[in-house]
Motif scaffolding. Sequence first.
Motif, short mmCIF file in Angstrom:
data_model
loop_
_atom_site.label_atom_id
_atom_site.label_comp_id
_atom_site.label_asym_id
_atom_site.label_seq_id
_atom_site.Cartn_x
_atom_site.Cartn_y
_atom_site.Cartn_z
N THR A 112 0.85 -1.19 0.00
CA THR A 112 0.00 0.00 0.00
C THR A 112 0.88 1.23 0.00
OG1 THR A 112 -1.68 -1.14 1.29
CG2 THR A 112 -1.80 1.24 1.28
N LYS A 113 0.59 2.14 -0.91
CA LYS A 113 1.36 3.37 -0.98
C LYS A 113 0.84 4.34 0.08
CE LYS A 113 1.49 5.22 -5.14
NZ LYS A 113 1.74 6.57 -5.46
N LEU A 114 1.72 4.86 0.90
CA LEU A 114 1.30 5.84 1.92
C LEU A 114 1.61 7.26 1.44
CD1 LEU A 114 2.65 4.01 5.12
CD2 LEU A 114 0.33 4.00 4.25
N VAL A 115 2.71 7.40 0.71
CA VAL A 115 3.10 8.73 0.20
C VAL A 115 2.95 8.74 -1.32
CG1 VAL A 115 5.00 10.38 -0.03
CG2 VAL A 115 4.80 9.00 2.06
N PRO A 116 2.20 9.64 -1.92
CA PRO A 116 1.51 10.76 -1.26
C PRO A 116 0.07 10.44 -0.89
CG PRO A 116 1.39 11.06 -3.62
CD PRO A 116 2.09 9.74 -3.41
N ASP A 117 -0.35 9.19 -1.08
CA ASP A 117 -1.78 8.87 -1.02
C ASP A 117 -2.45 9.29 0.28
OD1 ASP A 117 -0.54 7.55 -3.09
OD2 ASP A 117 -1.95 5.89 -3.08
N PHE A 118 -1.79 9.04 1.42
CA PHE A 118 -2.47 9.30 2.69
C PHE A 118 -2.66 10.80 2.94
CE2 PHE A 118 -3.18 5.46 5.51
CZ PHE A 118 -3.33 4.62 4.43
N THR A 119 -1.66 11.59 2.58
CA THR A 119 -1.83 13.04 2.73
C THR A 119 -2.90 13.53 1.76
OG1 THR A 119 0.40 13.35 3.53
CG2 THR A 119 -0.67 15.28 2.59
N ASN A 120 -2.89 12.98 0.54
CA ASN A 120 -3.90 13.41 -0.44
C ASN A 120 -5.30 13.02 0.01
OD1 ASN A 120 -1.94 14.43 -2.04
ND2 ASN A 120 -1.89 12.72 -3.48
N ASN A 121 -5.44 11.81 0.52
CA ASN A 121 -6.79 11.30 0.82
C ASN A 121 -7.29 11.71 2.20
OD1 ASN A 121 -6.64 10.05 -1.63
ND2 ASN A 121 -6.10 8.05 -0.81
N PHE A 122 -6.38 11.84 3.15
CA PHE A 122 -6.83 12.05 4.54
C PHE A 122 -6.26 13.34 5.15
CE2 PHE A 122 -6.20 7.42 3.80
CZ PHE A 122 -7.53 7.16 3.50
N ASP A 123 -5.66 14.18 4.32
CA ASP A 123 -5.21 15.53 4.70
C ASP A 123 -4.00 15.57 5.62
OD1 ASP A 123 -7.29 16.43 3.24
OD2 ASP A 123 -8.59 16.91 4.93
N ALA A 124 -3.44 14.43 5.96
CA ALA A 124 -2.27 14.45 6.85
C ALA A 124 -1.46 13.18 6.64
CB ALA A 124 -2.73 14.55 8.31
N PRO A 125 -0.15 13.25 6.89
CA PRO A 125 0.71 12.09 6.62
C PRO A 125 0.59 11.00 7.67
CG PRO A 125 2.00 13.89 7.52
CD PRO A 125 0.61 14.42 7.35
N TYR A 126 1.14 9.85 7.32
CA TYR A 126 1.23 8.70 8.24
C TYR A 126 2.68 8.66 8.72
CZ TYR A 126 -0.08 3.95 9.77
OH TYR A 126 -0.40 2.83 10.49
N TYR A 127 2.88 8.82 10.01
CA TYR A 127 4.24 8.89 10.55
C TYR A 127 4.57 7.66 11.39
CZ TYR A 127 4.78 14.00 9.76
OH TYR A 127 4.91 15.25 9.23
N VAL A 128 5.86 7.43 11.59
CA VAL A 128 6.33 6.55 12.66
C VAL A 128 7.37 7.34 13.46
CG1 VAL A 128 5.83 4.34 11.55
CG2 VAL A 128 8.02 5.46 11.11
N ILE A 129 7.47 7.01 14.73
CA ILE A 129 8.29 7.82 15.63
C ILE A 129 8.66 6.98 16.85
CG2 ILE A 129 6.24 8.71 16.85
CD1 ILE A 129 7.62 11.46 17.04
N HIS A 130 9.74 7.32 17.52
CA HIS A 130 10.03 6.69 18.80
C HIS A 130 9.04 7.24 19.84
CE1 HIS A 130 11.96 5.14 22.35
NE2 HIS A 130 12.83 4.49 21.59
N ARG A 131 8.52 6.34 20.68
CA ARG A 131 7.51 6.80 21.66
C ARG A 131 8.06 7.91 22.55
NH1 ARG A 131 3.64 2.74 22.12
NH2 ARG A 131 2.93 3.56 24.09
N ALA A 132 9.31 7.80 22.92
CA ALA A 132 9.91 8.81 23.79
C ALA A 132 9.95 10.17 23.09
CB ALA A 132 11.31 8.39 24.21
N HIS A 133 10.18 10.16 21.78
CA HIS A 133 10.21 11.42 21.02
C HIS A 133 8.81 12.02 20.91
CE1 HIS A 133 14.10 10.02 18.78
NE2 HIS A 133 14.28 10.30 20.06
N PHE A 134 7.82 11.15 20.70
CA PHE A 134 6.42 11.60 20.62
C PHE A 134 6.06 12.26 21.95
CE2 PHE A 134 1.88 9.83 19.44
CZ PHE A 134 1.40 11.12 19.38
N HIS A 135 6.40 11.58 23.03
CA HIS A 135 6.06 12.10 24.35
C HIS A 135 6.80 13.40 24.62
CE1 HIS A 135 5.80 11.94 28.85
NE2 HIS A 135 4.59 11.60 28.54
#
Length: 463
Positions: A112-135
């Motif tokens: 499944t293509k996430l870029v650019p499809d998810f920003t195009n379809n749902f107005d925002a990107p799909y990210y991954v991140i370290h939980r500590a960085h998110f927090h």
Amino acid sequence: SNCLEFAKPFLAPETKVSEGVEKAKVPLNILLVGAGLGGLSTAIALTQSGHTVTVFEQTPVLGEVGAGIQVPSNSTKILFKLGLKPYLKPYVTEPESISFRRWQTGNVIGNTKLVPDFTNNFDAPYYVIHRAHFHSALCQKVQDMGIEIKLGARVENYDPVAGSITLADGTTFTGDLVIAADGIKSVARKIVLGGEDMAFRKPGFAAYRATVDVERMRNDPEVSWLLERPALNIWYDKDKIHILRLHLIMDFYDRIGDARHVMTYTIGAGKAFNMVLSHPDATDPSTWDPTKAVDDMKAEFDGWDPVLTKIIGMVEKTLKWPLISGSVLDKWVSDKLVILGDAAHAMLPYMSQGAAMAVEDGLALSRALSKIQNTEQLGKCLSIFEQVRMQRAGQMQEASLLNSQLWHFADGPLQEARDAAMVPEVKGLPFSHSPNQWSDPATQMWCYGYDTEGAIDEAWESS
Ligand code: FAD
């Protein structure tokens, strides 16, 4: 914060999200228990709306444990609305795609293509991140907004009618509203449910979470190709249980067998390779021996795709987590006390939506509170919040449970039908639920295109 030194944005997507939340007509004094991902995002949404929020957190030092976390588009959209984009950007990776791979060969079943499809379809990107960085991104924003966090403040009791909380040292605080985002072991949930805590089902899964240094992987041509592009990869389908188990779908919690999968992606803006290795384990976590975790993990995935086992071989330390599914509760509110996040709707991580639901909860509550004209309407407001969020999070809990089936079919016709359906155009499936949140357009829209504020508006108007 030291990660800021090396972290750079991987990709810089543009979105159509407008910042800012609806202003409250009746600013409230709110006590919020729990400074996890859910509590902090809720505190930000409510403060932006004009309420005064005080956060009470039991730990003396703020932080998050674990490794990576996915931030799906429905969550990113809200986080951007709350002004978190610049806070998250230094830490995030935006995977270009997600690939589903056969467990023993690594052959691609679906993509499944996430870029650019998810920003195009749902107005925002799909990210991954370290939980500590998110927090820490949330903490930074909370600090910049001047929101007060009381650390080492363990709440021992709640009085829902008075709107008060009592800390372990006996101090009592009273507010117009008390929000408990106190996680899976919530004290508040027991009070809201009236003493009987029927919150959990035991699906019998556990997950190892680990990271591998990408420099080590780069030096090995057999695995380095996985780092060429930022991507999510899932190896799945190791299930020795007979296919008839599917017919027991409503009754499968006690019947989990050899159902495993491995999810991988890079975090730390591309600096670390994150792995979540899910497997059946219904034993008591207090009996687990952490000194054996690395060896046990390697044994669990012995015989899998050689590329994957090579990376697993590079893991030096890991933690094993019990995977717990919450039941769909029938109550989140008692007078002036409301629960949200994992306290209200813990779920298996198989939709990657647990924290995302908590982020949605925060915006939804802020939206509902912005509607009230006087404090007499608080009860109505909380009841609308409860009704809307209970339905949304309940569906996500069920979908997460269902994925524990869909991702673990034994070889055979159902597995083949599912794999065929990974191509979005294929219809006529033998499932009542679409096969996958990443590959089916309707499921994608339900999952990632959800309008959190619109759902509250609609419920308010029809109330
Ligand atoms: P918590 O993070 O548990 O925070 C609760 C806070 O309340 C803690 O800080 C705690 O110290 C504090 N607290 C508790 N009791 C008290 C008290 N009495 N007084 C004061 N403070 C108190 N979600 C996603 O969206 N995407 C993913 O990819 C994803 N992957 C996951 C992978 C795994 C293996 C697991 C286990 C979960 C995953 N999740 C994911 C789910 C996500 O981690 C949780 O849903 C989310 O962290 C819950 O946040 P919370 O704020 O509700 O609770």
